[in-house]
Design a protein around this motif. Sequence first.
Motif, PDB file in Angstrom:
ATOM      1  N   ALA A   1       0.828  -1.215   0.000  1.00  0.00           N
ATOM      2  CA  ALA A   1       0.000   0.000   0.000  1.00  0.00           C
ATOM      3  C   ALA A   1       0.863   1.265   0.000  1.00  0.00           C
ATOM      4  CB  ALA A   1      -0.898  -0.019   1.227  1.00  0.00           C
ATOM      5  N   ARG A   2       1.968   1.245   0.680  1.00  0.00           N
ATOM      6  CA  ARG A   2       2.900   2.364   0.766  1.00  0.00           C
ATOM      7  C   ARG A   2       2.220   3.703   1.101  1.00  0.00           C
ATOM      8  NH1 ARG A   2       7.932   1.527  -3.248  1.00  0.00           N
ATOM      9  NH2 ARG A   2       9.018   2.259  -1.413  1.00  0.00           N
ATOM     10  N   PRO A   3       1.607   3.783   2.269  1.00  0.00           N
ATOM     11  CA  PRO A   3       0.966   5.050   2.662  1.00  0.00           C
ATOM     12  C   PRO A   3       2.012   6.138   2.915  1.00  0.00           C
ATOM     13  CG  PRO A   3       0.990   3.507   4.508  1.00  0.00           C
ATOM     14  CD  PRO A   3       1.542   2.766   3.325  1.00  0.00           C
ATOM     15  N   ILE A   4       1.558   7.398   2.951  1.00  0.00           N
ATOM     16  CA  ILE A   4       2.497   8.492   3.259  1.00  0.00           C
ATOM     17  C   ILE A   4       1.985   9.324   4.435  1.00  0.00           C
ATOM     18  CG2 ILE A   4       3.584   8.658   0.976  1.00  0.00           C
ATOM     19  CD1 ILE A   4       1.743  11.094   0.464  1.00  0.00           C
ATOM     20  N   ASP A   5       1.165   8.701   5.278  1.00  0.00           N
ATOM     21  CA  ASP A   5       0.600   9.421   6.423  1.00  0.00           C
ATOM     22  C   ASP A   5       1.683  10.011   7.332  1.00  0.00           C
ATOM     23  OD1 ASP A   5       1.022   6.573   6.731  1.00  0.00           O
ATOM     24  OD2 ASP A   5       0.287   6.765   8.775  1.00  0.00           O
ATOM     25  N   LEU A   6       2.788   9.288   7.497  1.00  0.00           N
ATOM     26  CA  LEU A   6       3.847   9.784   8.393  1.00  0.00           C
ATOM     27  C   LEU A   6       4.498  11.039   7.810  1.00  0.00           C
ATOM     28  CD1 LEU A   6       5.556   6.382   9.313  1.00  0.00           C
ATOM     29  CD2 LEU A   6       3.798   7.622  10.583  1.00  0.00           C
ATOM     30  N   HIS A   7       4.668  11.060   6.487  1.00  0.00           N
ATOM     31  CA  HIS A   7       5.247  12.240   5.832  1.00  0.00           C
ATOM     32  C   HIS A   7       4.334  13.452   6.069  1.00  0.00           C
ATOM     33  CE1 HIS A   7       7.840   9.784   2.937  1.00  0.00           C
ATOM     34  NE2 HIS A   7       7.056   8.877   3.473  1.00  0.00           N
ATOM     35  N   LEU A   8       3.030  13.238   5.802  1.00  0.00           N
ATOM     36  CA  LEU A   8       2.083  14.359   5.931  1.00  0.00           C
ATOM     37  C   LEU A   8       1.990  14.818   7.383  1.00  0.00           C
ATOM     38  CD1 LEU A   8      -0.743  13.197   3.485  1.00  0.00           C
ATOM     39  CD2 LEU A   8       1.391  14.404   2.986  1.00  0.00           C
TER      40      LEU A   8
ATOM     41  N   SER B   1      10.436   4.831   9.398  1.00  0.00           N
ATOM     42  CA  SER B   1      10.231   5.007   7.951  1.00  0.00           C
ATOM     43  C   SER B   1      11.400   5.791   7.366  1.00  0.00           C
ATOM     44  CB  SER B   1       8.928   5.760   7.693  1.00  0.00           C
ATOM     45  OG  SER B   1       8.935   6.342   6.403  1.00  0.00           O
ATOM     46  N   VAL B   2      12.009   5.215   6.341  1.00  0.00           N
ATOM     47  CA  VAL B   2      13.147   5.872   5.686  1.00  0.00           C
ATOM     48  C   VAL B   2      12.685   7.187   5.061  1.00  0.00           C
ATOM     49  CG1 VAL B   2      14.908   5.641   3.882  1.00  0.00           C
ATOM     50  CG2 VAL B   2      14.174   3.620   5.161  1.00  0.00           C
ATOM     51  N   GLY B   3      11.633   7.099   4.244  1.00  0.00           N
ATOM     52  CA  GLY B   3      11.179   8.272   3.506  1.00  0.00           C
ATOM     53  C   GLY B   3      10.670   9.372   4.426  1.00  0.00           C
ATOM     54  N   ALA B   4       9.901   9.002   5.454  1.00  0.00           N
ATOM     55  CA  ALA B   4       9.351  10.030   6.349  1.00  0.00           C
ATOM     56  C   ALA B   4      10.484  10.702   7.127  1.00  0.00           C
ATOM     57  CB  ALA B   4       8.325   9.418   7.294  1.00  0.00           C
TER      58      ALA B   4
HETATM   59  C1  UD1 Z   1      12.700   3.167   1.249  1.00  0.00           C
HETATM   60  C2  UD1 Z   1      13.500   2.728   0.041  1.00  0.00           C
HETATM   61  C3  UD1 Z   1      13.099   1.346  -0.399  1.00  0.00           C
HETATM   62  C4  UD1 Z   1      13.199   0.384   0.757  1.00  0.00           C
HETATM   63  C5  UD1 Z   1      12.444   0.912   1.976  1.00  0.00           C
HETATM   64  C6  UD1 Z   1      12.627   0.057   3.223  1.00  0.00           C
HETATM   65  C7  UD1 Z   1      13.988   4.801  -1.138  1.00  0.00           C
HETATM   66  C8  UD1 Z   1      13.738   5.629  -2.341  1.00  0.00           C
HETATM   67  N1  UD1 Z   1      13.267   3.678  -1.040  1.00  0.00           N
HETATM   68  O1  UD1 Z   1      11.333   3.211   0.876  1.00  0.00           O
HETATM   69  O2  UD1 Z   1      13.963   0.931  -1.453  1.00  0.00           O
HETATM   70  O3  UD1 Z   1      12.623  -0.842   0.352  1.00  0.00           O
HETATM   71  O4  UD1 Z   1      12.902   2.230   2.299  1.00  0.00           O
HETATM   72  O5  UD1 Z   1      13.979  -0.067   3.514  1.00  0.00           O
HETATM   73  O6  UD1 Z   1      14.829   5.100  -0.324  1.00  0.00           O
HETATM   74  N2  UD1 Z   1       4.962   3.516   6.102  1.00  0.00           N
HETATM   75  C9  UD1 Z   1       3.749   3.961   6.604  1.00  0.00           C
HETATM   76  N3  UD1 Z   1       3.451   5.295   6.477  1.00  0.00           N
HETATM   77  C10 UD1 Z   1       4.296   6.197   5.885  1.00  0.00           C
HETATM   78  C11 UD1 Z   1       5.548   5.721   5.384  1.00  0.00           C
HETATM   79  C12 UD1 Z   1       5.835   4.374   5.511  1.00  0.00           C
HETATM   80  O7  UD1 Z   1       2.961   3.192   7.131  1.00  0.00           O
HETATM   81  O8  UD1 Z   1       3.977   7.372   5.802  1.00  0.00           O
HETATM   82  C13 UD1 Z   1       5.304   2.077   6.219  1.00  0.00           C
HETATM   83  C14 UD1 Z   1       5.464   1.404   4.852  1.00  0.00           C
HETATM   84  O9  UD1 Z   1       4.230   0.964   4.330  1.00  0.00           O
HETATM   85  C15 UD1 Z   1       6.390   0.261   5.193  1.00  0.00           C
HETATM   86  C16 UD1 Z   1       7.285   0.839   6.306  1.00  0.00           C
HETATM   87  O10 UD1 Z   1       6.600   1.970   6.799  1.00  0.00           O
HETATM   88  O11 UD1 Z   1       5.684  -0.834   5.713  1.00  0.00           O
HETATM   89  C17 UD1 Z   1       8.659   1.250   5.866  1.00  0.00           C
HETATM   90  O12 UD1 Z   1       8.566   2.064   4.711  1.00  0.00           O
HETATM   91  P1  UD1 Z   1       9.626   3.229   4.421  1.00  0.00           P
HETATM   92  O13 UD1 Z   1      10.831   3.014   5.269  1.00  0.00           O
HETATM   93  O14 UD1 Z   1       8.927   4.532   4.511  1.00  0.00           O
HETATM   94  O15 UD1 Z   1      10.021   2.948   2.922  1.00  0.00           O
HETATM   95  P2  UD1 Z   1      10.281   3.982   1.771  1.00  0.00           P
HETATM   96  O16 UD1 Z   1      10.903   5.215   2.324  1.00  0.00           O
HETATM   97  O17 UD1 Z   1       9.039   4.118   0.950  1.00  0.00           O
END
Ligand code: UD1
Length: 418
Positions: A120-127, A163-166
């Motif tokens: 699903a890859r939500p972005i709630d944490l970013h927001l 979360s990496v991205g957040a």
């Molecule tokens: C980054 C990497 C990706 C790697 C992943 C995990 C980049 C461009 N991509 O992805 O290659 O597979 O880390 O090491 O660097 N989540 C939420 N809410 C959010 C954000 C995340 O619930 O707002 C969840 C995701 O669904 C997932 C978990 O957190 O289950 C980890 O995701 P995240 O670390 O955020 O991965 P990305 O940053 O998308």
Amino acid sequence: MGEMIIEGGRPLLGCARIQGSKNAALPMMAAAILHEGEVALHNCPRIADVFSMERILQSLGAETCWEDHTLRISCRNLRGYEIDREDAASMRSSVMLMGSLLGRQGRVRIAHPGGCTIGARPIDLHLGVFRAMGAVVEEQGEMLEARTGGELFGTRICFPISSVGATENGILAAVKARGTTLLENCALEPEITHLCHFLQAMGAEIGGIGTRKLRIRGVRILRDVRFAVPPDRIVAGTYLYAAAATRGKVTLSDAPVEEISSILRVYEKMGGQWEYNGGKLIADASGVERMVKYTRTQCYPGFPTDMQSVLMAVLLTIPGKGRIREEIFEDRLKTAGELKKLGGQIHTAGRDAWITGGEPLTGARVEARDLRGGAALAVAALAASGTTVIGNAGFVERGYEAIDADLTALGGRIRRIP
Ligand code: UD1
């Protein structure tokens, strides 16, 4: 998207150099927006996702130019805040532009980001980060719009999950915010540390780098920077495991061994040997013979989810039964279906894959469905007898600059057809 044609069944023997890291380069490119000047990224991988990010930056008014593997980005005349819907959907990392555009322009409009279909890859944490820092965020269908009243404000944010991205978006938003931002329960992935070092070189004030607690004091002005993108740990892991699957011997220069210790540990469990000498990872996989009974993906420093399907390909070549559990992305086991077409014995249920290794793998037509899954198919194809045709090979090029040339240098027989 083209095809990759691989004739397998022989050990990899040779040398390759590991490219710059995709997941380090992309947030650095987004960070360039924060600076009204020039950044130069050396060792920048020339891959599809980097080109997509470059296109988005240009559409916002940035000037870019390449000299070999150096990418120069000038955001002196940046004017836009709106990202084209298709550009955003083409790449997950487009979400990283939210933090830096809010920091620079105080406004951003973007479609929900795309990327590999691995869950699903939500972005709630970013927001949540942007809201906590004072931005108003509105979601209308698949469009997102965020605005500040002029600037973002430092605050304390504790992420409920790692979360990496957040974490990266929080850092980008905080660099020029008013006051100090405390980010707690940050992810520990090396790309975050690399982003912090890059921003520090630009003049950002960041404490606690490499820990779960980052302290960022907002600054008004950043400076021009030249920075070398560190090598890609997942590409290094992929080539190491390609050697394991074929019982080869390979030398990987510029492999970031400190960042791949979990990958090396699993490789050792299989019976693989390696040494690190003069900046080179020298791997002898001729003794790989032991099934790894259980591996689960975890946040760094655990075994990376990005290596899960590649590990599955290797385990298919080792007699015995093994299990892999995917803990990060719920829909990331689907490469199993394609590996089965090569003769792989895999049963999946929920987040688990049970592998019965040692059955012969035979070349067949398969389809890449995501970036790392496509690389896993290439690894299995190198181990399989006969010819494998991998469709949708373009997926692999989102992250591997020249997998065909690299695997050829390592002694594989591989051709790319556009
Ligand atoms: C980054 C990497 C990706 C790697 C992943 C995990 C980049 C461009 N991509 O992805 O290659 O597979 O880390 O090491 O660097 N989540 C939420 N809410 C959010 C954000 C995340 O619930 O707002 C969840 C995701 O669904 C997932 C978990 O957190 O289950 C980890 O995701 P995240 O670390 O955020 O991965 P990305 O940053 O998308």
